[in-house]
Write a protein that holds these residues in place. Structure first.
Motif, PDB file in Angstrom:
ATOM      1  N   ALA A 103      16.551  54.467-136.373  1.00 58.84           N
ATOM      2  CA  ALA A 103      15.315  54.918-137.016  1.00 58.84           C
ATOM      3  C   ALA A 103      15.565  56.133-137.903  1.00 58.84           C
ATOM      4  O   ALA A 103      15.045  56.214-139.029  1.00 58.84           O
ATOM      5  CB  ALA A 103      14.264  55.246-135.950  1.00 58.84           C
ATOM      6  N   ALA A 143      17.462  55.149-141.093  1.00 54.27           N
ATOM      7  CA  ALA A 143      16.597  54.420-142.024  1.00 54.27           C
ATOM      8  C   ALA A 143      15.695  55.378-142.791  1.00 54.27           C
ATOM      9  O   ALA A 143      15.518  55.242-144.011  1.00 54.27           O
ATOM     10  CB  ALA A 143      15.759  53.396-141.259  1.00 54.27           C
ATOM     11  N   ALA A 181      10.745  51.639-141.583  1.00 47.77           N
ATOM     12  CA  ALA A 181      11.224  52.623-140.616  1.00 47.77           C
ATOM     13  C   ALA A 181      10.057  53.292-139.891  1.00 47.77           C
ATOM     14  O   ALA A 181      10.094  53.478-138.669  1.00 47.77           O
ATOM     15  CB  ALA A 181      12.085  53.677-141.311  1.00 47.77           C
ATOM     16  N   LEU A 224      15.721  45.817-139.718  1.00 45.74           N
ATOM     17  CA  LEU A 224      15.794  47.096-140.423  1.00 45.74           C
ATOM     18  C   LEU A 224      17.227  47.433-140.808  1.00 45.74           C
ATOM     19  O   LEU A 224      17.486  47.904-141.928  1.00 45.74           O
ATOM     20  CB  LEU A 224      15.208  48.197-139.541  1.00 45.74           C
ATOM     21  CG  LEU A 224      15.117  49.588-140.175  1.00 45.74           C
ATOM     22  CD1 LEU A 224      14.210  49.556-141.399  1.00 45.74           C
ATOM     23  CD2 LEU A 224      14.598  50.602-139.164  1.00 45.74           C
ATOM     24  N   THR A 242      18.207  47.506-144.765  1.00 41.44           N
ATOM     25  CA  THR A 242      18.623  48.818-145.265  1.00 41.44           C
ATOM     26  C   THR A 242      20.057  48.774-145.779  1.00 41.44           C
ATOM     27  O   THR A 242      20.380  49.339-146.835  1.00 41.44           O
ATOM     28  CB  THR A 242      18.490  49.876-144.160  1.00 41.44           C
ATOM     29  OG1 THR A 242      17.151  49.899-143.675  1.00 41.44           O
ATOM     30  CG2 THR A 242      18.847  51.253-144.688  1.00 41.44           C
TER      31      THR A 242
END
Length: 731
Positions: A177, A180, A203, A587, A591
């Protein structure tokens, strides 16, 4: 005397270990399960090693039973009772408790367990994490006036040492997290605003999902062990992180400001003088406490349950809800508020420090020609405004944790100073976010009034975008207001968590109503920027709603069999683990592809509100002549940013609007007799409206507006412009 008291305990421990043998089986509390129990224990710690055939027992117990007895043993796992056995101590020659006599037991001892007793244990009991097993022992009289009656009932929760509460899960989720969010800032600094907004939106949604799972663990509802452990993995998102030296400072601060620190962790872990019962089953806490506490305490039970740790009449403690999370994290409940508050501001401080350091590094690299002079130019020119926007975004991320902990501190009153801190930070944080949301609404309404499109000012002005964009960039332009329901959702949910700790049913019903409303709103309005982001968030809302239904089941309001509760707990863990894994992988992959793509913005389609077009048009409008640049340099301004701080006043903006509208109308009148063949090409945006923007305050823009004024008889297009259609403002 003491030897005779060990015998009934020997039987209970032995059969408990038989029920759920693992490489290590252990129990940390012996709880009573009936009123007026003749056998109680304030300390109970048993560790059984099947390979050695021994159980190490540390107990502090009291027996008031003097009679011939038998043991009725019931062993269950996940609510399913699979072994029941009756033991007559006289038939098995258990010397000293045929009959059983009263006395105290307070010395550790080692208990031998025969290999035959563990032969029938299934292998899954050794490996399944957070085993939910329990042994219950009834001590029944066989003679005297109470023959056939139960004189005592004790039960012990058995675990196998395996758990899903893992440090690796916490670090992995936090790092993904954090990276991101940092990647979105990096992409934005490179000028890839479209890609950065998508990464940041996903995120933020993932962090909010982590916080939603942490909130499940904070409710005052008895949860199965696997649910407790899984939700504990995400308490870092609420700032609940144990650092020993910080805990000592918090304890000192509380004591020095008139509070009385809790010592539960010290007694349970360091000194091993008490047992702590962690609520696991759907039993009404107050009714259960009433059976164990003196009458005078029962009469004021609600007050007792509000403040501090609940202590039973025989010396052990019960933790539930927020206190349960604190105990599992190794944090004293009286230190929990300060822990979350301090970690929130530590993150804010280091974030600001990193931004300032990055600004200095960029300037140094540009001066030494280690990088191009125009690299990160927008960040270097407006880093103060960008820093404010980043801190606002961090405040939005920390809003749920601070709100819950401040509300909860009102029920705890750990010390006068902590109460003052709770009031101050609760009001300050919510006031700042509320003011920011109000500013966004004002700017969007002004944009609609001037340009018939909220996206124009929201995305064309760099100050507005960099400072307030954290509140609306994840939504489509016409849903700029959706941050207000999001803040309201957090506050209402926090109220239920903090103030309904003693009423699990109220919390569960409140969660169902809140999550159902959120799911319906997300599914109907679809406020996020594009289809993928909407699907991402709707899936999160759906999982949160299912979790709320499971919480209602854990309250046992449906009076379901214990097996159903155990199975639902496992289903909740598997469902949330799978969803978390999928969201994390999505994610990470998206990313990574964006960062290593030569054209990050090309991976995403332009949003329907044409925000990217507005951003591009702003860069074109910001192209100044040499005289404009010289004038801006003389004024000490930088391209795209005002010379003053960006805390602009709405009244000043309104005055500038009026001034520019007047200039625009004057220019139109002056050019009203110009020949029609001198009319410039049509622009997608009305030129007069463009000059009326409160954020185009330079002289050059006014001059351009005069040259672009429509001549007399020039009729504006009858159909709405592409930007107006894209934002959903067809007129």
């Amino acid at each position: 005397m003491k030897f005779s008291i060990r015998a009934p305990l020997l039987a209970a421990v032995s059969f408990a270990c038989v029920a759920t043998a693992e490489r290590i089986l252990q129990s940390t509390s012996l709880n009573i399960c009936q009123e007026n129990s003749g056998f109680t224990a304030s300390l109970f710690n048993v560790v059984y090693n099947p390979s050695q055939g021994t159980a190490h027992v540390n107990i502090s117990a009291l027996s008031t039973i003097e009679a011939k007895i038998i043991f009725d043993i019931d062993i269950s796992a996940y609510g399913y009772s699979f072994l029941k056995r009756t033991i007559d101590p006289c038939q098995v020659n258990l010397a000293g408790f045929c009959p059983m006599v009263s006395g105290k037991l307070g010395d550790p001892f080692v208990l031998d367990v025969s290999p035959a007793a563990t032969a029938g244990i299934p292998s899954i009991a050794y490996d399944f994490p957070d085993l939910d097993a329990k042994v219950r022992v009834f001590i029944n009289a066989t003679d005297g006036d109470r023959a056939g009656q139960s004189l005592a009932c004790v039960e012990a929760q058995i675990s196998n040492g395996q758990t899903v509460d893992l440090v690796g899960v916490k670090w992995a989720s936090a790092i993904v997290a954090g990276l991101a969010l940092a990647s979105s800032g990096f992409l934005s600094g490179l000028g890839h605003t479209n890609a950065a907004s998508h990464v940041a939106a996903n995120a933020l949604s993932l962090v909010s999902y982590f916080q939603a799972q942490a909130m499940v663990g904070l409710v005052g509802i008895p949860l199965p062990p696997v649910v407790q452990s899984w939700t504990q993995d995400f308490q870092w998102s609420m700032g609940i992180i144990n650092v020993n030296w910080m805990q000592r400072i918090f304890t000192w601060y509380q004591r020095s400001t008139g509070g009385t620190p809790s010592t539960l962790i010290t007694q349970a872990d360091s000194l091993a003088t008490v047992s702590v019962e962690v609520q696991k089953r759907a039993v009404d806490l107050f009714k259960r406490g009433a059976a164990m506490l003196p009458r005078s305490i029962v009469e004021h039970g609600s007050k007792l349950l509000k403040r501090g740790n609940v202590q039973t009449s025989y010396g052990s403690y019960i933790v539930y809800g927020i206190q349960r999370v604190a105990f599992r994290a190794g944090i004293e409940s009286t230190n929990l508020f300060l822990t979350g508050l301090v970690f929130f501001y530590i993150v804010m401080f280091f974030t600001a420090l990193f931004v300032v350091a990055f600004k200095g590094a960029c300037e140094l690299a540009a001066k030494q020609k280690w990088m191009k002079g125009d690299a990160f130019l927008e960040f270097r020119n407006g880093w103060r405004t960008i820093l404010k926007g980043i801190l606002f975004r961090m405040a939005l991320i920390g809003h749920p944790a601070i709100t819950i902990l401040c509300f909860w501190e009102f029920t705890q009153s750990d010390s006068p100073a902590l109460m003052v801190l709770a009031v101050f930070f609760l009001i300050a944080l919510n006031a700042v976010l509320g003011w920011a949301a109000w500013k966004v609404v004002r700017v969007a309404r002004r944009s609609v009034a001037l340009h018939r499109n909220p996206a124009y000012i929201l995305f064309s002005d760099p100050q507005t975008l960099n400072k307030w964009g954290f509140l609306y960039i994840q939504f489509r332009a016409s849903a700029y207001y959706f941050i207000i329901p999001v803040l309201g959702y957090t506050i209402v949910k926090s109220l239920f968590i903090a103030f309904a700790q003693n009423s699990g049913i109220a919390q569960a019903i409140g969660f169902i109503l809140i999550e159902a409303t959120a799911l319906i709103a997300a599914s109907v309005l679809r406020p996020w920027m594009d289809k993928k982001t909407n699907s991402f968030n709707i899936a999160i809302c759906a999982v949160n709603f299912v979790n709320a239904i499971f919480l209602l089941i854990f309250t046992k309001v449906f009076d379901q069999p214990p097996l159903v509760t155990g199975v639902v707990g496992v289903v909740l863990w598997i469902m949330n683990a799978a969803c978390t894994l999928v969201l994390l992988l999505m994610l990470i992959v998206t990313t990574g592809l964006v960062i290593f793509n030569g054209n990050p913005d090309g991976r995403y389609k332009f949003m329907a509100d044409d925000r990217t077009s507005f951003m591009k048009s702003q860069s074109q409008l910001a192209t100044t002549t040499e005289l404009d640049a010289l004038a801006m340099t003389a004024r000490g301004e930088k391209p795209g940013y005002s010379s003053v701080l960006d805390l602009d006043d709405d009244d000043d903006s309104h005055n500038r609007d009026s001034m520019y509208r007047g200039q625009g109308s004057t220019a139109t009148t002056a050019n009203s007799h110009a020949p029609s063949h001198y009319a410039p090409p049509r622009s997608p945006v009305d030129p007069i409206n463009r000059t009326a923007s409160p954020y185009n305050g330079s002289v050059s823009s006014v001059g351009r507006s005069q040259h672009n004024a429509s001549p007399a008889g020039f009729k504006p297009p009858s159909s709405p412009s592409p930007w107006q259609r894209g934002a959903g403002y067809d007129h």
